[in-house]
Structures are given as C-alpha cells and as structure tokens.
Design an enzyme around this catalytic site. Sequence first.
Site, short mmCIF file in Angstrom:
data_model
loop_
_atom_site.label_atom_id
_atom_site.label_comp_id
_atom_site.label_asym_id
_atom_site.label_seq_id
_atom_site.Cartn_x
_atom_site.Cartn_y
_atom_site.Cartn_z
N ARG A 1 -39.04 78.63 -49.51
CA ARG A 1 -39.48 77.94 -48.30
C ARG A 1 -40.87 78.44 -47.94
O ARG A 1 -41.09 79.65 -47.82
CB ARG A 1 -38.52 78.22 -47.14
CG ARG A 1 -38.96 77.52 -45.85
CD ARG A 1 -38.22 78.04 -44.64
NE ARG A 1 -38.64 77.36 -43.42
CZ ARG A 1 -38.67 77.94 -42.22
NH1 ARG A 1 -38.31 79.20 -42.09
NH2 ARG A 1 -39.06 77.27 -41.17
N GLU B 1 -30.99 74.02 -44.14
CA GLU B 1 -32.28 74.03 -44.81
C GLU B 1 -32.20 74.62 -46.22
O GLU B 1 -32.87 74.14 -47.15
CB GLU B 1 -33.29 74.81 -43.96
CG GLU B 1 -33.62 74.13 -42.64
CD GLU B 1 -34.34 75.04 -41.68
OE1 GLU B 1 -35.54 74.80 -41.43
OE2 GLU B 1 -33.72 75.99 -41.18
N HIS C 1 -40.45 72.60 -39.21
CA HIS C 1 -39.03 72.28 -39.29
C HIS C 1 -38.78 71.01 -40.10
O HIS C 1 -37.74 70.37 -39.97
CB HIS C 1 -38.39 72.12 -37.90
CG HIS C 1 -38.28 73.38 -37.11
ND1 HIS C 1 -38.38 73.40 -35.73
CD2 HIS C 1 -38.08 74.66 -37.49
CE1 HIS C 1 -38.24 74.63 -35.30
NE2 HIS C 1 -38.07 75.43 -36.36
N ASN D 1 -36.23 82.60 -48.39
CA ASN D 1 -36.89 82.32 -47.12
C ASN D 1 -37.47 83.64 -46.64
O ASN D 1 -36.76 84.49 -46.11
CB ASN D 1 -35.89 81.76 -46.11
CG ASN D 1 -36.54 81.33 -44.81
OD1 ASN D 1 -37.71 81.59 -44.57
ND2 ASN D 1 -35.78 80.69 -43.95
N ARG E 1 -41.50 81.59 -27.47
CA ARG E 1 -42.74 80.84 -27.56
C ARG E 1 -42.83 79.85 -26.40
O ARG E 1 -41.83 79.26 -26.00
CB ARG E 1 -42.83 80.10 -28.89
CG ARG E 1 -43.23 81.00 -30.05
CD ARG E 1 -43.20 80.26 -31.37
NE ARG E 1 -41.94 80.44 -32.06
CZ ARG E 1 -41.59 79.80 -33.17
NH1 ARG E 1 -42.41 78.92 -33.71
NH2 ARG E 1 -40.44 80.03 -33.74
#
Length: 393
Positions: A88, A380, A177, A8, A238
Amino acid sequence: MNRILVINAGSSSIKYQLIEPETGERFASGLVERIGEPEGRIAHRGAHQNERSLPVPDHTAAFEAMVAAFAGEGAPIDALGIVAVGHRVVQGGDAFVEPTLIDDEVAERILSLGALAPLHNPGQYQAVAAARSLFPDVPHVAVFDTAFHQTMPERAYTYAIDRSAAAEHGVRRYGFHGISHQVVSRRAADLLGRPVDELRQIVLHLGNGASACAVDRGRSVDTSMGLTPLEGLVMGSRSGDIDPGALLHLLRGGYGADDLDRLLNGRSGLLGLTGVGDFRDVRAAADAGDEAARLAIEVYAHRIRHYLGAYLAVLGGADAIVFTAGVGENSAALRAEVCAGLEWFGIRLDAERNGSAERGARRIGADDSRVEILVVPTDEEAEIARQTHRLVG
C-alpha cells in the site's frame, strides 16, 4: 499455493497479512512497531499467536523479525507460497493511476512524492526497499491510495489559486482512502444485486482517518481529502476543513510551519476538542454528560452531513449511501445522527435495522427509503491482494 504478502508500512511500523487473493482468506497477520526506537515490538498471528519485544532499528530489521516469526511457528517464508508482495502506497500523485510493478525507477518516484505525503511515503519507500531486498525473486506491486481518485474531473481536483504556483508545487486535490472507497462501492453494488456502473453512491469512510467520496457508476468524481489527508471530515486527531486564513492568523501569531503541522495533524479533530481521539471514548463521555464531547460529536456529524449534501448535488441524487470503517461500521448512533432529517432527500433509516447487533454487509434503510442506506465493512488488504494478483497473473 498462490498467496500475496500485503504490506502496509509507515515510518515506524509495518503491518502485514498473508492472503489468498481469490477468496480473501487470511493465513497470517502481524504488526511490527516502534521501528527506530530502542525497543521495538512484533505481534504475529498465524498458526499460533505470539508477541515479543526486540530491537528493530530499521525496516530491514522489521522484515527480518516477520520472517523469524513465521519460522518460529514452523512455517519458513520460502514454504508459504508467496507469489508476489503488494505494498500500500498512500501518495501516487498524478503519475500512478493503477497498480504498478515496482522497479528502481518506480521506487524512487514513490520517495520523491514524499513531499506531498511526508508522514507516509518515505516510510513506505523504506519498506519497499527492504522487502525487495529480502524477497528478490517475486514481483512487488504498489497499490496507490490516490489512484482511484484519478478519475475526478478537473473542476473537482483544481484549487482556485495561481495556476503557475499550483503547477510548480503539485497543488491539487489527490484524495485518499481510494482502495477502501473502491472495494466498498463494488461490494455495495454486489449487496444490492446491481452492476456498479449503474449506481450513484456516496461512501463514508469513517475511522480515525475519515473521508467521503462521490462514486458515479464505479468512478470517483469527488472526495473530501485533498492535497494531503488533512482536508475534509473531522478525524481522530486531524482538523479536516479549516479556513486557510486561520492558518495565516496563527503564523502571524507566532506559530511556525512545523507547529501548524503538529497542531492540525496531531492536536486537532476529536482529540483537540475533547482531549481524547477515539470516537468510542468521546461517545461514552458525551453519554455521561460531558458538554465538550457532546459538541465534538455534533461537529463531527455536521461535517459529514455537509459533504453528504454536497455530493447529492454533485451526483444529481444518489442510489446508495454507504457507511464503512471502524466508526461507520460500528456506531449506530452516529449513523442515525447523520441521516436524521434527510427524509425529504428520500433518505430514511430503519431504527431497528440500524441498531441491530448484526455484522457484515447489510441494509439499514427503511423499506420506503428511495435511497439505499448500507453498512459495508471495508477490507483494504484483500483489495490490495486482489489487485496485485490481477497484475502479476
């Protein structure tokens, strides 16, 4: 041994895990960070744990540091049983709808999609190139965050702007996601003892990045993130949803495009409202009487409830609401605030179950709640390993 090395990567860091895909067992994990800075850092956890600082000028050097960390604990990389590397990749556009073997053409396509994910895809392309160079004898697989959302109907992913402009610039809702929403919705079905293709679920992935997803019988039909991971819920730094007219107003007031990027991605959300971006710190400040922190949590929860109500309408009701990721899994108070007053939807939380110190996948709804309320930890990396292994056999 059939182990998957899961990568990742970002522009300045690489997280890695060595996973047995069928069981999800971890054999090692680590983080190489500050890539490109004068002094980098690697933290490796395997048979032993060690951390050290060292120069990491680029992603190739980061992988070499990882290989050296394995060797340093008596586990040379060629003896680890790695049969594939799973990467990923955040943005797959509408070109990639499933895990994909990486060749030169796929790698270049990942880079070209960097215009839609400038904070993610370029670094991930560099990591792919470096990993393919260091591990040339095993297949490399890209698992895309956007792929799960490619089942959304046109009415959900289409923005109401000029069609030619949208087509020219690839402007549509992609969603992110997706790896998390996919694995969590499947595990929620397992917890309930029902096939995933029978369930209507609303999955709330609440962490530093946050998104909601309407999952209809195992398929994403709507999600809160859009062209970029900026749209939707309030996040650590964010903004989430904001009137586009506010951005025009700021542009006319002297902000440039880069100024807006830094504002919306790095100086907004919880950080913008309170000065700190970690939800735990915001909660502690609110509990201590900080009014800005109190308001920030109310805004955060209100936005979640906004999407929860919308997705109840999209799905025509829900069989389960699922909380996941760092905040969703660990903040009982937030879960209570999100579910408060929703009894008329058939959503009724059990205060004792919700406040329990228990961890792992669990029910937190009341016995008379018509909608199941669940907490399901996301994983994940294990999902990337599973999808990679399934593709390469």
